[in-house]
Design an enzyme around this catalytic site. Sequence first.
Site, PDB file in Angstrom:
ATOM      1  N   PRO A   1       5.165  56.376  -7.415  1.00 12.99           N
ATOM      2  CA  PRO A   1       5.299  55.982  -9.058  1.00 12.99           C
ATOM      3  C   PRO A   1       5.960  57.521  -9.331  1.00 12.99           C
ATOM      4  O   PRO A   1       7.248  57.277 -10.973  1.00 12.99           O
ATOM      5  CB  PRO A   1       4.356  55.571  -9.668  1.00 12.99           C
ATOM      6  CG  PRO A   1       3.206  56.005  -8.830  1.00 12.99           C
ATOM      7  CD  PRO A   1       4.113  56.318  -7.718  1.00 12.99           C
TER       8      PRO A   1
ATOM      9  N   GLU B   1      -5.120  56.241  -4.179  1.00 13.41           N
ATOM     10  CA  GLU B   1      -4.798  57.428  -5.179  1.00 13.41           C
ATOM     11  C   GLU B   1      -3.601  57.920  -5.638  1.00 13.41           C
ATOM     12  O   GLU B   1      -2.844  58.650  -6.629  1.00 13.41           O
ATOM     13  CB  GLU B   1      -6.466  57.487  -5.509  1.00 13.41           C
ATOM     14  CG  GLU B   1      -7.213  57.353  -6.316  1.00 13.41           C
ATOM     15  CD  GLU B   1      -6.385  56.210  -7.072  1.00 13.41           C
ATOM     16  OE1 GLU B   1      -6.509  56.471  -8.359  1.00 13.41           O
ATOM     17  OE2 GLU B   1      -7.411  55.039  -6.692  1.00 13.41           O
TER      18      GLU B   1
ATOM     19  N   ARG C   1      22.142  44.648   2.455  1.00 15.72           N
ATOM     20  CA  ARG C   1      22.968  43.919   1.979  1.00 15.72           C
ATOM     21  C   ARG C   1      24.111  44.987   1.373  1.00 15.72           C
ATOM     22  O   ARG C   1      25.081  43.548   1.425  1.00 15.72           O
ATOM     23  CB  ARG C   1      22.490  42.708   0.589  1.00 15.72           C
ATOM     24  CG  ARG C   1      22.193  43.496  -0.875  1.00 15.72           C
ATOM     25  CD  ARG C   1      21.659  42.392  -1.417  1.00 15.72           C
ATOM     26  NE  ARG C   1      22.112  41.822  -2.234  1.00 15.72           N
ATOM     27  CZ  ARG C   1      24.007  42.264  -2.769  1.00 15.72           C
ATOM     28  NH1 ARG C   1      23.775  43.069  -3.205  1.00 15.72           N
ATOM     29  NH2 ARG C   1      24.740  40.989  -3.498  1.00 15.72           N
TER      30      ARG C   1
HETATM   31 CL1  6GU Z   1       8.157  54.297  -5.134  1.00 22.55          CL
HETATM   32  N1  6GU Z   1       5.388  53.385  -5.373  1.00 22.55           N
HETATM   33  C1  6GU Z   1       3.786  52.966  -6.438  1.00 22.55           C
HETATM   34  N2  6GU Z   1       2.944  53.175  -6.110  1.00 22.55           N
HETATM   35  N3  6GU Z   1       4.081  52.630  -7.225  1.00 22.55           N
HETATM   36  C2  6GU Z   1       5.537  52.488  -7.875  1.00 22.55           C
HETATM   37  C3  6GU Z   1       7.317  52.770  -7.066  1.00 22.55           C
HETATM   38  C4  6GU Z   1       6.739  53.332  -6.051  1.00 22.55           C
HETATM   39  N4  6GU Z   1       7.845  53.618  -7.683  1.00 22.55           N
HETATM   40  C5  6GU Z   1       7.583  52.094  -9.050  1.00 22.55           C
HETATM   41  N5  6GU Z   1       5.441  52.006  -9.512  1.00 22.55           N
END
Ligand code: 6GU
Length: 262
Positions: free
Chosen positions: A96, A123, A161
Amino acid sequence: MIKGTPRTLTVNILTLFPDLLEASFSHSILKRAREKGLFHPKLINIRDFSRDKHRTVDDKPYGGGSGMVIKVDPVARALYSLRRGKGTGLVLLLAPTGRRFDQKMAQQLSRLERFTLICGHYEGVDQRVSEKLCDHEVSIGDYVLTGGEPAAIVISDAIVRLLPQALGSENSAVQDSFSDGLLDYPHYTRPFRYRGWKVPDVLISGAHKKVSVWRREQQLKRTMQHRPDLLERAHLDPEERKKIAESARPERKPGHNRRRKE
Ligand code: 6GU
């Protein structure tokens, strides 16, 4: 027309849940792209590269705190195993904290021969994976997932796609939402009338020019309503720019409910 022999896009995915990904790549367009040899997902179980007898891949965070952190060693060893083969290509850590994935990134990745995705879990992942072993971090949006696997599925789907010959109709990806920076127009099929809900008359008029004008208007209208942020960078002609500047952003009235007739 698509010329030449179709090429194969290899996507290496390092994960703790290869079965989850395998299932997602075994349906619909992704399944067919695999069968046609266009898409080659290579699933690598990070646990296979753990060196202890319990097949440990995570450990407690230095400095304390809750949760567990994925260790650098099994991830490094999984990557080295790829380097001994055909290589990793671009290495992306799914987290994230990464740069946000969008249609433009999908287009860029779809032109590569191979790349590698690392799915984080627990985590987090030891920071040295990101800093020493990866090219970039990528996120799919502003929310937190329990792991990178859904992101690997989203990214693979969006990219496959776009591969020439992956979709049934050769240009169905050309008309998509975002391809010209606007959202897609609405689609309808039979019946013409369902519970009194009619298809817009213009679509059965048989007038192709009118249909394409209507569709373009709908794209502009939808984009103004739902994603005005996209308009600045959309491919619009000066006439369309003028129209947009003139029309204030339409507000939906309070209490206006699309499903009021349910
Ligand atoms: Cl790529 N990984 C995680 N754990 N949470 C996310 C993400 C990725 N993209 C948005 N939230």
